[in-house]
Design a protein around this motif. Structure first.
Motif, PDB file in Angstrom:
ATOM      1  N   SER A 293      79.572  76.050  59.796  1.00 46.33           N
ATOM      2  CA  SER A 293      80.440  76.524  58.564  1.00 46.33           C
ATOM      3  C   SER A 293      81.007  77.486  58.297  1.00 46.33           C
ATOM      4  CB  SER A 293      79.004  76.475  57.583  1.00 46.33           C
ATOM      5  OG  SER A 293      78.378  75.898  57.404  1.00 46.33           O
ATOM      6  N   LEU A 294      80.993  78.862  59.512  1.00 50.04           N
ATOM      7  CA  LEU A 294      81.494  79.871  59.728  1.00 50.04           C
ATOM      8  C   LEU A 294      82.880  79.759  60.492  1.00 50.04           C
ATOM      9  CD1 LEU A 294      82.093  82.533  58.823  1.00 50.04           C
ATOM     10  CD2 LEU A 294      80.584  83.526  60.631  1.00 50.04           C
ATOM     11  N   LEU A 295      82.779  78.556  61.341  1.00 51.56           N
ATOM     12  CA  LEU A 295      83.643  78.555  62.064  1.00 51.56           C
ATOM     13  C   LEU A 295      84.592  77.966  61.626  1.00 51.56           C
ATOM     14  CD1 LEU A 295      82.122  78.081  65.682  1.00 51.56           C
ATOM     15  CD2 LEU A 295      84.064  79.661  65.258  1.00 51.56           C
ATOM     16  N   MET A 296      84.287  76.670  60.277  1.00 49.94           N
ATOM     17  CA  MET A 296      85.096  75.525  59.929  1.00 49.94           C
ATOM     18  C   MET A 296      85.979  76.641  59.020  1.00 49.94           C
ATOM     19  SD  MET A 296      82.748  72.366  60.026  1.00 49.94           S
ATOM     20  CE  MET A 296      84.172  71.782  58.864  1.00 49.94           C
ATOM     21  N   PHE A 297      85.132  77.659  58.191  1.00 52.23           N
ATOM     22  CA  PHE A 297      85.143  79.209  57.306  1.00 52.23           C
ATOM     23  C   PHE A 297      86.733  79.553  58.067  1.00 52.23           C
ATOM     24  CE2 PHE A 297      85.921  82.803  55.328  1.00 52.23           C
ATOM     25  CZ  PHE A 297      86.025  82.164  53.563  1.00 52.23           C
ATOM     26  N   ILE A 298      86.804  79.991  58.938  1.00 44.74           N
ATOM     27  CA  ILE A 298      88.037  80.427  59.243  1.00 44.74           C
ATOM     28  C   ILE A 298      89.106  79.630  59.746  1.00 44.74           C
ATOM     29  CG2 ILE A 298      88.334  82.218  61.678  1.00 44.74           C
ATOM     30  CD1 ILE A 298      85.341  82.721  61.706  1.00 44.74           C
ATOM     31  N   ALA A 299      89.248  78.011  60.340  1.00 43.35           N
ATOM     32  CA  ALA A 299      89.881  77.908  60.377  1.00 43.35           C
ATOM     33  C   ALA A 299      90.708  77.624  59.665  1.00 43.35           C
ATOM     34  CB  ALA A 299      88.974  76.151  61.731  1.00 43.35           C
ATOM     35  N   VAL A 300      90.055  76.685  58.401  1.00 39.94           N
ATOM     36  CA  VAL A 300      90.606  76.914  57.272  1.00 39.94           C
ATOM     37  C   VAL A 300      91.858  78.217  56.534  1.00 39.94           C
ATOM     38  CG1 VAL A 300      90.848  76.238  54.704  1.00 39.94           C
ATOM     39  CG2 VAL A 300      89.561  74.839  56.673  1.00 39.94           C
ATOM     40  N   MET A 301      90.438  79.368  56.755  1.00 37.52           N
ATOM     41  CA  MET A 301      91.819  79.934  56.008  1.00 37.52           C
ATOM     42  C   MET A 301      92.128  81.289  57.091  1.00 37.52           C
ATOM     43  SD  MET A 301      90.998  80.043  52.819  1.00 37.52           S
ATOM     44  CE  MET A 301      89.728  79.107  51.739  1.00 37.52           C
ATOM     45  N   ALA A 302      92.564  81.074  58.198  1.00 37.15           N
ATOM     46  CA  ALA A 302      93.133  81.512  59.095  1.00 37.15           C
ATOM     47  C   ALA A 302      94.621  82.492  58.748  1.00 37.15           C
ATOM     48  CB  ALA A 302      93.666  80.480  60.151  1.00 37.15           C
ATOM     49  N   ASN A 303      95.245  81.749  57.960  1.00 41.30           N
ATOM     50  CA  ASN A 303      96.333  82.815  57.469  1.00 41.30           C
ATOM     51  C   ASN A 303      95.735  83.580  56.968  1.00 41.30           C
ATOM     52  OD1 ASN A 303      99.458  82.236  57.487  1.00 41.30           O
ATOM     53  ND2 ASN A 303      98.931  82.064  55.375  1.00 41.30           N
ATOM     54  N   PRO A 304      95.384  83.559  55.429  1.00 38.16           N
ATOM     55  CA  PRO A 304      95.620  84.881  54.910  1.00 38.16           C
ATOM     56  C   PRO A 304      94.345  86.006  55.894  1.00 38.16           C
ATOM     57  CG  PRO A 304      93.925  82.755  53.860  1.00 38.16           C
ATOM     58  CD  PRO A 304      94.690  82.130  54.936  1.00 38.16           C
ATOM     59  N   ILE A 305      93.064  85.448  56.103  1.00 37.94           N
ATOM     60  CA  ILE A 305      92.417  85.696  57.112  1.00 37.94           C
ATOM     61  C   ILE A 305      93.339  87.481  58.127  1.00 37.94           C
ATOM     62  CG2 ILE A 305      90.700  86.635  58.629  1.00 37.94           C
ATOM     63  CD1 ILE A 305      89.112  84.266  57.414  1.00 37.94           C
ATOM     64  N   ILE A 306      94.171  86.351  59.144  1.00 40.49           N
ATOM     65  CA  ILE A 306      94.712  87.494  59.519  1.00 40.49           C
ATOM     66  C   ILE A 306      96.095  88.117  59.192  1.00 40.49           C
ATOM     67  CG2 ILE A 306      96.781  86.851  61.551  1.00 40.49           C
ATOM     68  CD1 ILE A 306      95.344  85.096  62.569  1.00 40.49           C
ATOM     69  N   GLY A 311      98.001  92.252  59.534  1.00 45.46           N
ATOM     70  CA  GLY A 311      99.449  92.446  59.087  1.00 45.46           C
ATOM     71  C   GLY A 311     100.132  91.284  59.716  1.00 45.46           C
ATOM     72  N   PRO A 312     101.312  91.226  59.183  1.00 44.43           N
ATOM     73  CA  PRO A 312     101.916  90.169  59.724  1.00 44.43           C
ATOM     74  C   PRO A 312     102.324  90.050  60.917  1.00 44.43           C
ATOM     75  CG  PRO A 312     103.253  91.562  58.236  1.00 44.43           C
ATOM     76  CD  PRO A 312     102.179  92.125  58.162  1.00 44.43           C
ATOM     77  N   GLN A 313     102.424  91.595  61.346  1.00 47.46           N
ATOM     78  CA  GLN A 313     102.597  91.338  63.170  1.00 47.46           C
ATOM     79  C   GLN A 313     102.122  90.304  63.699  1.00 47.46           C
ATOM     80  OE1 GLN A 313     102.622  94.586  65.560  1.00 47.46           O
ATOM     81  NE2 GLN A 313     100.206  95.550  63.874  1.00 47.46           N
ATOM     82  N   TRP A 314     101.154  89.416  63.500  1.00 44.82           N
ATOM     83  CA  TRP A 314      99.890  89.244  63.990  1.00 44.82           C
ATOM     84  C   TRP A 314      99.567  87.446  63.635  1.00 44.82           C
ATOM     85  CZ3 TRP A 314      97.649  91.026  68.058  1.00 44.82           C
ATOM     86  CH2 TRP A 314      97.734  92.499  68.340  1.00 44.82           C
ATOM     87  N   SER A 315     100.742  87.389  62.806  1.00 46.90           N
ATOM     88  CA  SER A 315     101.055  85.543  62.126  1.00 46.90           C
ATOM     89  C   SER A 315     101.054  84.925  62.782  1.00 46.90           C
ATOM     90  CB  SER A 315     102.283  85.327  61.462  1.00 46.90           C
ATOM     91  OG  SER A 315     103.393  85.799  61.653  1.00 46.90           O
ATOM     92  N   GLN A 316     101.521  84.573  64.650  1.00 45.60           N
ATOM     93  CA  GLN A 316     101.729  84.178  65.490  1.00 45.60           C
ATOM     94  C   GLN A 316     100.240  83.403  66.177  1.00 45.60           C
ATOM     95  OE1 GLN A 316     104.352  84.112  68.322  1.00 45.60           O
ATOM     96  NE2 GLN A 316     105.690  85.463  67.639  1.00 45.60           N
ATOM     97  N   SER A 317      99.666  84.209  65.854  1.00 50.11           N
ATOM     98  CA  SER A 317      97.697  83.896  66.113  1.00 50.11           C
ATOM     99  C   SER A 317      97.541  83.164  65.186  1.00 50.11           C
ATOM    100  CB  SER A 317      96.988  85.562  65.858  1.00 50.11           C
ATOM    101  OG  SER A 317      97.509  86.558  66.815  1.00 50.11           O
ATOM    102  N   VAL A 318      97.795  82.808  64.080  1.00 50.02           N
ATOM    103  CA  VAL A 318      97.401  81.825  63.230  1.00 50.02           C
ATOM    104  C   VAL A 318      96.734  80.442  63.674  1.00 50.02           C
ATOM    105  CG1 VAL A 318      97.490  80.160  60.785  1.00 50.02           C
ATOM    106  CG2 VAL A 318      98.010  82.644  61.289  1.00 50.02           C
ATOM    107  N   LEU A 438      97.031  86.485  49.131  1.00 47.27           N
ATOM    108  CA  LEU A 438      95.454  86.392  50.455  1.00 47.27           C
ATOM    109  C   LEU A 438      94.321  86.429  49.772  1.00 47.27           C
ATOM    110  CD1 LEU A 438      97.840  89.038  52.700  1.00 47.27           C
ATOM    111  CD2 LEU A 438      98.096  86.288  52.797  1.00 47.27           C
ATOM    112  N   VAL A 439      93.809  87.403  49.125  1.00 53.45           N
ATOM    113  CA  VAL A 439      92.220  87.996  48.752  1.00 53.45           C
ATOM    114  C   VAL A 439      91.832  86.568  47.507  1.00 53.45           C
ATOM    115  CG1 VAL A 439      91.024  88.824  47.267  1.00 53.45           C
ATOM    116  CG2 VAL A 439      93.160  90.188  48.494  1.00 53.45           C
TER     117      VAL A 439
END
Length: 488
Positions: A293-306, A311-318, A438-439
């Motif tokens: 459940s938690l891993l799927m949540f991170i995958a779905v919400m990766a963009n707002p979380i990161i 910050g935006p300098q890490w957007s390539q991590s999504v 994001l929130v």
């Protein structure tokens, strides 16, 4: 201390450290660039390859040894003192070679600081191993939280003043110093201060396989980043490190606590001659339901979380974060299998299986890493799938656990995980055209995930529901008198 209470205190221990780590990483992400983070991360992975030789499994020996005598404690202490001193010399001697290999001279200075930190480790390791054996997780929480808090404060202070990646090394040194200091207060009075060698062969015979397992696990975790740092550069390694760090928050959030209790609990049941099936299936069922459940949540919400946290300098991590979440879902299936095998004396089996882990992970990471960041992610995912299938087959053959009960655990947990994603997926769809929001999607999705877990766990009669009921009963007993008094 009961298993439930031990798990509760273990969560206090891990959650407090997790909160500190989480807050620190969000601040550091804005003070250091991806390239600077990559430099320190690669350095720490290289040190990590040496770390299993810190005590050659002596701490694990102390945790699981059935007849722990004074001479055996002295032997553990001797191994820890000698090997940490040796490790410090090795780190110091190899610092210039590593710096030249990666063409980053700052790595040499970072390794100097970490060599000093290694000398302090045994002064906390012996006490921590004893407290783990005795399931005294409330004291472990004090020690680890104190070390994490002071180390984080120092890292932030130096990074703020512009010292770059070595700031994190200063934090690690301060953390080791604080852990050693706090451990002295909880060190048992009957523990000897003088090391001994009378039963050192017994400690080392146990520790050889354990250290081999630890070394191979470190290689399994760290090889992708080392490959990226060398082939694709430190910036790409930093991006990957941030994605992997976010996914690993899950491991620190849940799995560290459960594994810390699972190994001594399984070992205790085995020593007493009790059946492990009930405890094993209950443990993996809870791990699968919450973990997926938690891993799927991170995958779905990766963009707002990161973007919110780092910050935006890490957007390539999504995108790489989403791929690594899928990989973690596969690997989660077997995450408690090593504890089951080690507790029942099958250390060499774990060692052989871990060799297979490293071979698959390393080979597929090398192929993927030569092609690019995302190809490496898919290589890691394929490796995780193959590794899980191999471990399931071997562990079932050795332990004889029921395939029927195992499939039930998987099926019920998958239902919970999929049900918990209904609201997060809807929130991600609604806010897809509002990248500045994001929130809101995280808040809506997070609440929806929790409700989905509770409703589906009750519906399918999952073991997780009995734990939720215990929490609800406790809260009702705790707060009901206060509510009645307020009404009166």
């Amino acid at each position: 201390m009961s298993t439930r209470k031990a798990i509760a205190f273990s969560y206090v221990d891990r959650y407090s450290s997790l909160i500190i780590f989480f807050l620190t990483s969000t601040i550091i992400a804005r003070l250091l660039t991806p390239e600077q983070v990559g430099v320190f991360s690669v350095t720490m992975i290289i040190i990590g390859f040496m770390a299993p030789f810190r005590d050659l499994g002596a701490s694990q020996y102390l945790i699981q040894e059935k007849e722990l005598t004074r001479t055996r404690i002295q032997a553990v202490w001797a191994v820890q003192l000698f090997l940490n001193a040796l490790l410090s010399l090795l780190i110091f001697a190899s610092r210039n070679f590593v710096a030249e290999f990666y063409h980053r001279p700052e790595i040499s200075s970072i390794m100097d600081v970490l060599a000093v930190s290694s000398l302090l480790v045994p002064f906390g390791a012996l006490t921590i191993a004893w407290l783990t054996r005795e399931l005294r997780f409330e004291r472990l929480a004090i020690i680890r939280s104190g070390g994490a808090l002071t180390g984080s404060a120092v890292s932030i202070a130096f990074a703020w003043s512009g010292h770059g990646p070595i700031s994190l090394a200063y934090g690690a040194l301060t953390s080791s110093l604080m852990i050693a200091f706090l451990s002295m207060f909880f060190r048992p009075r009957h523990f000897p201060w003088l090391p001994g060698t009378r039963e050192i062969s017994k400690v080392l015979s146990f520790g050889t396989s354990i250290s081999g397992i630890s070394l191979l696990n470190q290689a399994y975790q760290g090889t992708p980043e080392l490959i990226l740092g060398r082939i694709q550069g430190m910036y790409t390694a930093g991006i990957f490190s941030r994605a992997q760090g976010l996914v690993n928050l899950f491991e620190r959030l849940m799995m560290d606590s459960i594994y810390a209790v699972a190994l001594p609990t399984f070992s205790k049941l085995h020593h007493q001659g009790d059946q492990l099936d009930s405890a094993f299936f209950k443990s993996i069922s809870i791990v699968y339901a919450l973990g997926w459940s938690l891993l799927m949540f991170i995958a779905v919400m990766a963009n707002p979380i990161i973007n919110l946290l780092y910050g935006p300098q890490w957007s390539q991590s999504v995108d790489i974060t989403r791929i690594l979440c899928l990989s973690a879902c596969f690997y989660l299936i077997i995450t408690l299998f090593p504890a089951l095998l080690i507790a029942t004396g099958k250390r060499m089996i774990v060692l052989r299986l871990t060799v297979i882990n490293v071979a698959l992970q390393g080979g597929l990471s090398l192929v993927g890493g030569s092609l690019g960041l995302y190809w490496m992610g898919w290589g890691i995912t394929l490796a995780s799938l193959l590794i899980s299938l191999i471990w399931m087959h071997v562990t079932q053959k050795i332990s004889g656990f029921s395939w029927h009960h195992f499939r039930i655990s998987l099926w019920k947990s998958a239902i919970i995980a999929l049900s918990s994603m209904a609201v997060p997926l809807l929130a991600a769809f609604i806010f897809r055209g509002h990248p500045d929001q994001l929130v809101a999607p995280l808040l809506i999705g997070g609440i929806g995930m929790l409700v989905g877990i509770m409703v589906s766990a009750r519906k399918v009669a999952h073991p997780l529901w009995s734990e939720i009921e215990q929490i609800l009963i406790f809260l009702r007993k705790r707060f009901s008198p206060a509510i009645r008094n307020n009404r009166d």
